[in-house]
Design an enzyme around this catalytic site. Structure first.
Site, PDB file in Angstrom:
ATOM      1  N   CYS A  88      74.054 -24.072 125.194  1.00 39.34           N
ATOM      2  CA  CYS A  88      73.086 -22.888 125.739  1.00 39.34           C
ATOM      3  C   CYS A  88      71.954 -23.404 125.651  1.00 39.34           C
ATOM      4  O   CYS A  88      70.557 -22.662 125.580  1.00 39.34           O
ATOM      5  CB  CYS A  88      73.396 -21.690 124.375  1.00 39.34           C
ATOM      6  SG  CYS A  88      73.011 -22.444 122.839  1.00 39.34           S
ATOM      7  N   ARG A 115      84.996 -15.292 124.630  1.00 36.09           N
ATOM      8  CA  ARG A 115      86.045 -14.811 123.548  1.00 36.09           C
ATOM      9  C   ARG A 115      87.412 -14.363 124.088  1.00 36.09           C
ATOM     10  O   ARG A 115      88.592 -14.452 123.569  1.00 36.09           O
ATOM     11  CB  ARG A 115      85.497 -13.958 122.732  1.00 36.09           C
ATOM     12  CG  ARG A 115      84.460 -14.597 121.740  1.00 36.09           C
ATOM     13  CD  ARG A 115      83.842 -13.696 120.855  1.00 36.09           C
ATOM     14  NE  ARG A 115      82.643 -14.134 120.256  1.00 36.09           N
ATOM     15  CZ  ARG A 115      81.520 -13.613 120.259  1.00 36.09           C
ATOM     16  NH1 ARG A 115      81.213 -12.540 120.862  1.00 36.09           N
ATOM     17  NH2 ARG A 115      80.401 -14.277 119.652  1.00 36.09           N
ATOM     18  N   ASP A 173      80.843 -23.650 109.557  1.00 37.69           N
ATOM     19  CA  ASP A 173      79.276 -23.525 110.133  1.00 37.69           C
ATOM     20  C   ASP A 173      78.457 -23.984 108.745  1.00 37.69           C
ATOM     21  O   ASP A 173      79.198 -24.102 107.485  1.00 37.69           O
ATOM     22  CB  ASP A 173      79.048 -22.064 110.111  1.00 37.69           C
ATOM     23  CG  ASP A 173      77.879 -21.882 110.765  1.00 37.69           C
ATOM     24  OD1 ASP A 173      77.927 -21.391 112.172  1.00 37.69           O
ATOM     25  OD2 ASP A 173      76.595 -21.906 110.380  1.00 37.69           O
TER      26      ASP A 173
HETATM   27  N1  SAH Z   1      79.900 -19.300 118.230  1.00 35.80           N
HETATM   28  C1  SAH Z   1      79.158 -18.430 117.685  1.00 35.80           C
HETATM   29  C2  SAH Z   1      77.760 -18.616 117.860  1.00 35.80           C
HETATM   30  C3  SAH Z   1      77.257 -19.870 117.334  1.00 35.80           C
HETATM   31  S1  SAH Z   1      75.485 -20.165 117.121  1.00 35.80           S
HETATM   32  C4  SAH Z   1      79.499 -17.137 117.886  1.00 35.80           C
HETATM   33  O1  SAH Z   1      80.402 -16.842 118.818  1.00 35.80           O
HETATM   34  O2  SAH Z   1      78.974 -16.151 117.389  1.00 35.80           O
HETATM   35  C5  SAH Z   1      75.327 -21.603 116.295  1.00 35.80           C
HETATM   36  C6  SAH Z   1      75.687 -21.708 115.037  1.00 35.80           C
HETATM   37  O3  SAH Z   1      75.743 -23.251 114.760  1.00 35.80           O
HETATM   38  C7  SAH Z   1      74.895 -20.909 113.934  1.00 35.80           C
HETATM   39  O4  SAH Z   1      75.706 -20.020 113.150  1.00 35.80           O
HETATM   40  C8  SAH Z   1      74.425 -22.028 113.034  1.00 35.80           C
HETATM   41  O5  SAH Z   1      74.320 -21.966 111.530  1.00 35.80           O
HETATM   42  C9  SAH Z   1      75.158 -23.315 113.073  1.00 35.80           C
HETATM   43  N2  SAH Z   1      74.681 -24.690 112.905  1.00 35.80           N
HETATM   44  C10 SAH Z   1      73.538 -25.062 113.227  1.00 35.80           C
HETATM   45  N3  SAH Z   1      73.673 -26.442 113.103  1.00 35.80           N
HETATM   46  C11 SAH Z   1      74.646 -26.789 112.505  1.00 35.80           C
HETATM   47  C12 SAH Z   1      75.216 -28.101 111.965  1.00 35.80           C
HETATM   48  N4  SAH Z   1      74.788 -29.108 112.071  1.00 35.80           N
HETATM   49  N5  SAH Z   1      76.569 -27.982 111.490  1.00 35.80           N
HETATM   50  C13 SAH Z   1      77.379 -26.792 111.378  1.00 35.80           C
HETATM   51  N6  SAH Z   1      76.881 -25.610 111.917  1.00 35.80           N
HETATM   52  C14 SAH Z   1      75.358 -25.728 112.591  1.00 35.80           C
END
Ligand code: SAH
Length: 383
Positions: free
Chosen positions: A327, A202, A240
């Site tokens: 991840c 970030r 999201d």
């Molecule tokens: N970048 C974020 C963490 C991401 S975690 C941070 O910095 O905090 C992964 C996220 O992907 C979750 O919030 C989940 O709700 C979302 N997610 C999972 N599958 C998805 C999809 N098919 N389309 C959009 N979002 C999705």
């Protein structure tokens, strides 16, 4: 202390001699007596010699090793390991006046296989990844109290409800990361409430944001969006699939005074990326959930990583910067890199690698347990 024994097949002590902290069931010759899930067991070689001590599980990952010495694993042992973990974080300047959320215990990386503890200011959030650690909760809790954490939560890994073990926890707690304020939902949110492991990335996003319009895909509670806006980004769109996550993202934009430059979109990322023109964005972040949790899911996961990256590389404005992550523990750095190469070939654009990213320093990796290095990222410049 009487400890049950697990005897290894001849030659299968090799991984222990290399100090790898896991024993798989295929290496086991025999089990000395009735052993229950989560018991402390001694691992012995085929001649009966002591090798290590750890928590037993009846699954294929049979033992998570806690010590290669003849240690008594009791409340004092836990306190000492937690103290050591805390000293390491203090050396890393965590907490600081700018950041009060960090990982205190990162499983094998802190000699505590099966245990995660994240700190949110005064709150400690525990996640246990083995029955043995779950059974050790009293020792873990008293160690945390001793270290000064009065508010303690147990966050289950699956869908179960969180349990407050000490103090009270509000629906919204406030934390500080890199001088920015975030609302988090510890009790119902994903992971332990916040993706602490993206702190350094970030910060890098922030430094590349001036004058750029960002699309933050898989935004969760908007961490990358807020960092980008703080870095002078013109606009940030958090995308999201979770409405709850986006609600928090909007709160976080407001908390930091960025509401006017922030927008939230609830959508499924894959069709969104493949069917929308993306050339208004010159900064894109792709931080998907672990597409592969097991080796069996690896092939499909690679296809999914390739698809979203191909769409982003193809669509981003010329001169744009893409931060892309995986991840999934079962997809190693090389596999991820190869997948991005394949996406770039398909996208037919000029792509330069600016950075290789990883999890931050409060998620240390035990050098004998390379699996602990789970978060991989690349920063790409696309022409
Ligand atoms: N970048 C974020 C963490 C991401 S975690 C941070 O910095 O905090 C992964 C996220 O992907 C979750 O919030 C989940 O709700 C979302 N997610 C999972 N599958 C998805 C999809 N098919 N389309 C959009 N979002 C999705």
């Amino acid at each position: 202390m009487t400890v049950a024994h697990v005897r290894l097949k001849k030659g299968r002590e090799r991984s222990i001699l290399r100090r790898h902290p896991w024993i798989f069931s295929g290496a086991v010759q025999s089990i000395s007596e009735e052993i229950n899930e989560g018991d402390l067991v001694d691992i012995i070689d085929h001649n009966g010699g002591f090798l290590a001590r750890g928590h037993f599980s009846s699954g294929s990952l049979c033992i998570k090793i806690l010590s290669f010495e003849n240690d008594v694993i009791d409340a004092e042992w836990f306190l000492n390991r937690l103290k050591k973990a805390k000293v390491l974080r203090e050396e890393l300047n965590l907490p600081s006046s700018q950041t009060n959320c960090f990982r205190l215990v990162h499983g094998e990386g802190d000699g505590l296989a099966g245990l995660i503890i994240d700190i949110y200011d005064e709150i400690a959030v525990i996640q246990t990844h083995s029955a043995g650690m779950k059974r050790s909760l009293e020792s873990i809790k008293s160690a945390l109290l001793e270290l000064g954490y009065q508010r303690i939560v147990l966050k289950p890994v699956g869908k179960e409800k969180s349990t407050v073990l000490s103090g009270t926890i509000e629906e919204r707690e406030k934390v500080l990361e890199l001088g920015l304020t975030y609302h988090i939902d510890i009790l119902h949110g994903q992971k332990t409430g916040f993706f602490i492991d993206q702190r350094n990335s970030r910060d890098l996003v922030k430094s590349y944001s001036k004058g750029r319009k960002m699309l933050n895909v898989f935004s969760y509670t908007g961490g990358f969006s807020i960092a980008s806006l703080a870095g002078g980004g013109t606009e940030a769109v958090s995308l999201d699939a979770s409405a709850k996550a986006l609600e928090l993202a909007e709160e976080n934009a407001a908390l930091n005074g960025f509401s006017e430059r922030h927008q939230a979109i609830k959508a499924d990322a894959v069709p969104f990326l493949e069917s929308n023109s993306l050339d208004e964005y010159d900064l894109i972040v792709l931080d998907p959930p672990a597409f592969a949790k097991h080796k069996s899911a690896r092939h499909n996961a690679i296809q999914a990583y390739r698809r979203i990256n191909e769409a982003a590389i193809k669509g981003i404005a010329s001169g744009g910067i893409l931060f892309t992550f995986s991840c999934s523990q079962v997809i190693d750095r090389q596999m991820f890199y190869d997948t991005i190469i394949s996406a770039a070939i398909q996208a037919r654009r000029e792509v330069k690698v600016l950075y290789h990213l990883r999890q931050p320093e409060d998620h240390p990796v035990n050098i004998f347990h390379p699996e602990g290095e789970y978060l991989k990222g690349l920063v790409l410049k696309i022409f």
